[in-house]
Scaffold this active site. Structure first.
Site, short mmCIF file in Angstrom:
data_model
loop_
_atom_site.label_atom_id
_atom_site.label_comp_id
_atom_site.label_asym_id
_atom_site.label_seq_id
_atom_site.Cartn_x
_atom_site.Cartn_y
_atom_site.Cartn_z
N ARG A 1 0.85 -1.19 0.00
CA ARG A 1 0.00 0.00 0.00
C ARG A 1 0.88 1.25 0.00
O ARG A 1 2.00 1.25 0.53
CB ARG A 1 -0.90 -0.03 1.23
CG ARG A 1 -1.89 1.12 1.33
CD ARG A 1 -3.06 0.72 2.21
NE ARG A 1 -3.93 1.84 2.57
CZ ARG A 1 -4.81 2.40 1.76
NH1 ARG A 1 -4.93 1.98 0.51
NH2 ARG A 1 -5.58 3.39 2.18
N THR B 1 -11.07 1.24 -6.32
CA THR B 1 -10.41 -0.03 -6.01
C THR B 1 -10.83 -1.14 -6.99
O THR B 1 -11.83 -1.05 -7.68
CB THR B 1 -10.69 -0.47 -4.55
OG1 THR B 1 -10.50 0.64 -3.69
CG2 THR B 1 -9.78 -1.59 -4.13
N THR C 1 -5.58 -0.42 -5.63
CA THR C 1 -6.36 0.82 -5.68
C THR C 1 -5.49 2.04 -5.98
O THR C 1 -4.29 2.04 -5.70
CB THR C 1 -7.08 1.05 -4.34
OG1 THR C 1 -7.97 2.15 -4.44
CG2 THR C 1 -6.10 1.31 -3.20
N GLU D 1 -4.16 8.57 -2.12
CA GLU D 1 -4.32 7.70 -0.95
C GLU D 1 -4.21 8.43 0.38
O GLU D 1 -4.77 7.97 1.39
CB GLU D 1 -3.26 6.59 -1.01
CG GLU D 1 -3.73 5.27 -0.50
CD GLU D 1 -4.87 4.72 -1.34
OE1 GLU D 1 -5.97 4.52 -0.77
OE2 GLU D 1 -4.68 4.49 -2.54
N SER E 1 -7.08 1.34 5.53
CA SER E 1 -7.78 0.89 4.32
C SER E 1 -8.88 -0.10 4.66
O SER E 1 -8.80 -0.83 5.64
CB SER E 1 -6.78 0.23 3.36
OG SER E 1 -7.44 -0.38 2.28
N SER E 2 -9.91 -0.12 3.81
CA SER E 2 -10.97 -1.11 3.92
C SER E 2 -10.70 -2.35 3.08
O SER E 2 -11.53 -3.26 3.03
CB SER E 2 -12.31 -0.49 3.48
OG SER E 2 -12.69 0.56 4.34
#
Length: 572
Positions: free
Chosen positions: A110, A388, A406, A427, A453-454
């Site tokens: 990420r 995403t 994403t 982000e 983040s989800s």
């Protein structure tokens, strides 16, 4: 004596008959139980959010590539077919199951906070327009180094081979896919697109491109060819990274070549939780696996099944408990801070998996849904609700990959690098929702920090039955709601995989209000309102949740891509 002899013979024959019957049943029943439906594959499958990218992943598997090879190839493709969702300018999280060792790993690539980020960035959170953000929200892209790390650990085919299908797609006359066209021509996105550097890519004069219009993208094709030949390092320590940084600097970006060089993906243990006969493996913070695990851990104690929800009241009761569990989950999202940047919360996420907490939450759930926000620890801070992409892969040997990627909101920061063809993420916007409930103080960003983040690329394994569910989704804050309901529908309510994903969902926002997807069951909706569940007054313009999954059940392999995004899975 004759009568006794005949009796003995009859008993012997009866015993033999029973024995034969048992043998026949033992042979026939397993075959009957193992019979696959017509939509099943028998060896392997890929579920991306478009047919063309699922097909590319399938071909890689048929060329003896590993599931990781297939996932990477499908993701590279998705960055072209659905560039509003993901691409080389974003970040990725892999959850990987190695069938030969039985081990599960998470590779977290990420994006991170740049060293020279705007010190007053979070002061802009309240007024930030998530769809018109800008260069100040760009995080250090981790996508390519994530691919490289996954390939180094689990790849089988040559690195360059994974890029060739998408390079060919771009070189052979790529046209605008229907879903991309919908995003480009959506009224709430067009003003932002019109004022951004994306005009030079997605506009034909003053008009946005439409479905099946030619989409020349030579800069990205050149970039992919360079990366295929020279490796991921060309973006992080080479000429491509220098070009990218120069391109976006004049648009306000503070990203540096030093930021790119310093980025490192993290290889970590997954969160692990028992879920009936399954074990759920999901990514730890800053990804959302702890929240997904928390919700399912609470719900499993209510023992929902196809039988318990057969009638209208049973359906209402299940969804009421789901809504309540989601409310409590929203109140726990602050726990998703990056534990490497905030060591003080290192073990807080583990608390969410404890049975004692699940039992406590169950005791807080009653027949009403009109409790105060404080009952759930809700903060009222809203996350983003779109963006995403996800790919699920199952290989012939049973190895599996769930990968979520994403650039955050649609088209990310809406900042484009014309010489590399890369769209940049926004982000850092996700840093805005990481303050604790009851506090108005948001901790300042830490260089190298990964925003919460989800994303929940997950793998559920039932060793006894030989079953496996590889699943994940897209849609920002909708991801966890959508993936939870797909898992419940499939594993507890007995839906087919396709129906489990296609079923309309509900979502609980940060204010504790319920949002219903169009076509959600009206009878259940009214039943929830009768129990005090408040409906959101501002209906979101569109539900952009999208779930991709592969389910293995003995010799049968089922794969489904979400039709909400016109997806279609592929396998053999």
């Amino acid at each position: 004596m004759a009568w006794g002899h005949r009796t003995t013979v009859c008993l012997v024959l009866l015993g033999v008959s029973l024995g034969l019957a048992i043998i026949v049943l033992a042979v026939v029943l397993p075959h009957h139980q193992a019979s696959c439906r017509p939509d099943a594959f028998t060896r392997a499958a890929v579920a991306a959010d478009s047919k063309i990218c699922s097909d590319i992943g399938r071909v890689i598997l048929q060329q003896q590539g590993s599931p990781v090879d297939a996932a990477i190839a499908a993701l590279i493709c998705t960055g072209v077919v659905n560039p509003q969702s993901m691409g080389l300018g974003g970040g990725v999280v892999f959850t990987i199951y190695n069938a030969s060792t039985g081990k599960v790993e998470v590779i977290n690539a990420r994006e991170t906070v740049p060293a020279s980020h705007d010190q007053r960035l979070l002061d802009q959170c309240t007024n930030a327009l998530p769809l018109c953000t800008g260069a100040q929200w760009i995080g250090v892209p981790g996508e390519l180094r994530g691919y490289a790390e996954a390939h180094r650990r689990y790849g089988r085919l040559p690195w360059a081979q994974l890029f060739q299908p998408t390079i060919a797609l771009l070189r052979e006359g790529f046209r605008v896919p229907p879903i991309l066209s919908q995003f480009l021509n959506t009224s709430f996105l067009q003003p932002c697109l019109n004022s951004s550097t994306l005009r030079q890519l997605f506009f034909n004069g003053t008009e946005t491109l439409r479905s099946q219009d030619p989409l020349p993208w030579p800069a990205l094709a050149n970039t992919l060819e360079t990366v295929a030949k020279e490796g991921a390092e060309v973006l992080y320590t080479g000429k491509l990274g220098q070009t990218l940084v120069e391109d976006i600097a004049w648009q306000g970006s503070q990203l540096t070549v030093q930021d790119l060089a310093a980025f490192r993906p993290k290889v970590v243990e997954p969160l692990e939780m028992a879920l009936g006969n399954y074990t759920l493996y999901s990514p730890p913070p800053p990804a959302g696996g702890a929240i997904l695990s928390f919700i399912l851990n609470v719900l499993k104690g209510f023992n929902f099944s196809a039988e318990t929800v057969a009638g209208p009241e049973g359906k209402v009761n299940m969804y009421h408990h789901l809504v309540e569990a989601l409310k409590f989950a929203v109140g726990q999202r602050w726990r998703l801070w990056d534990p490497y940047s905030h060591p003080g919360i290192q073990n807080i996420s583990q608390d969410l998996l404890r049975e004692t907490l699940a039992q406590h939450i169950r005791q807080q759930i009653d027949g009403r849904g009109d409790h105060q926000l404080s009952h759930y620890n809700l903060s009222g801070v809203r996350g983003n609700s779109m963006g995403t992409s996800h790919v699920s892969v199952l290989g012939e040997d049973g190895s599996a990959v769930a990968a979520t990627s994403t650039i955050n909101t649609p088209f990310g920061a809406m900042v484009y690098s014309p010489r590399t063809g890369i769209l940049l993420n926004n982000e850092l916007l996700d840093l805005c929702w990481r303050h604790k409930p009851g506090s108005t103080v948001t901790p300042p960003p830490v260089p190298g920090e990964q925003p919460p983040s989800s994303m929940v690329p997950s793998i559920l394994i039932n060793e006894v039955q030989g079953s496996k569910l590889v699943i994940g989704g897209a849609g920002g804050e909708l991801i966890i709601s959508a993936v939870t309901q797909a898992i419940v529908n499939k594993l507890w309510l007995g839906f087919s995989l396709t129906d489990a994903i296609a079923a309309p969902i509900l979502h609980v926002n940060s204010k504790g209000h319920v949002e219903y997807e169009p076509k959600f069951n009206q009878e259940v909706r009214k039943g929830l309102q009768d129990r005090g569940q408040s409906q959101s007054q501002s209906q979101r313009p569109v539900f952009l949740n999208s779930v991709q999954a592969v389910f293995q059940e003995g010799p049968c392999v089922y794969a489904a891509s979400d039709l909400r995004k016109a997806g279609k899975a592929s396998g053999y």
